[in-house]
Design a protein around this motif. Structure first.
Motif, short mmCIF file in Angstrom:
data_model
loop_
_atom_site.label_atom_id
_atom_site.label_comp_id
_atom_site.label_asym_id
_atom_site.label_seq_id
_atom_site.Cartn_x
_atom_site.Cartn_y
_atom_site.Cartn_z
N LEU A 101 0.83 -1.21 0.00
CA LEU A 101 0.00 0.00 0.00
C LEU A 101 0.86 1.26 0.00
CD1 LEU A 101 -2.74 1.49 0.33
CD2 LEU A 101 -2.40 1.28 2.79
N SER A 141 6.31 7.90 2.91
CA SER A 141 5.66 6.65 2.51
C SER A 141 6.69 5.61 2.07
CB SER A 141 4.68 6.90 1.36
OG SER A 141 3.66 7.77 1.77
N CYS A 145 7.32 2.02 3.71
CA CYS A 145 7.29 0.82 2.86
C CYS A 145 8.52 -0.04 3.11
CB CYS A 145 7.22 1.23 1.40
SG CYS A 145 7.40 -0.12 0.24
#
Length: 162
Positions: A101, A141, A145
């Motif tokens: 995601l 992000s 990740c």
């Protein structure tokens, strides 16, 4: 070796978190200054824009550190009752799904920031470029990740040893 990599990425996440904390302090100072100056009918122009930009820094840069500290909301009502090996498998799966995601968020943020940069998009009041803050979302992000990928690998390794 993977555990050492995890520690280094977690350290980088804590560094990002320091930047997020600085952004929170700047938001507080800006709000106080704007309220004070409004009483003298001299508000700070662009306060709303700056607060939005700083808000993106706070959220994006605190993601990885919050994950390391297990500060995100988790519902473990069912998982807590599973045998240890299955709990570890669920943890690995959740980490890999989360990594996927946030890889998608990172990729799309980079694409969006590049589009904003090429179009010359700026904020309305202060005419500040918007794209650096979108790249900041991509960086936060991307770091999350990477962290989740490593956590997934560590969980998978633990699962095979059980």
């Amino acid at each position: 070796m993977i555990a050492k990599l995890y520690e280094r990425v977690a350290l980088l996440g804590r560094g990002f978190n320091v930047l997020a904390a600085i952004a929170v302090v700047l938001m507080m100072l800006l709000t106080c200054a704007d309220v004070l100056l409004r009483s003298f009918r001299r508000p700070i122009p662009g306060t709303y824009e700056i607060m939005g930009f700083l808000g993106t820094v706070v959220i994006a840069f605190a993601l990885a550190s919050t994950s390391v500290e297990k500060g995100h909301i988790a519902v473990e009502l069912l998982v807590a009752r599973l045998p240890r090996k299955f709990r570890t498998a669920v943890a690995a799966l959740a980490s890999f799904v989360g990594a996927g995601l946030f890889a998608l968020i990172c990729w799309q943020s980079v694409a969006y920031a590049a589009d904003l940069r090429s179009s010359g998009e700026v904020s309305v009041t202060l005419t500040l470029p918007v794209y650096p803050f979108i790249y900041g979302i991509a960086a936060g992000s991307g770091l999350l990740c990477l962290l989740l990928s490593i956590e997934g690998l560590l969980s998978a390794m633990r699962m095979t040893k059980q």
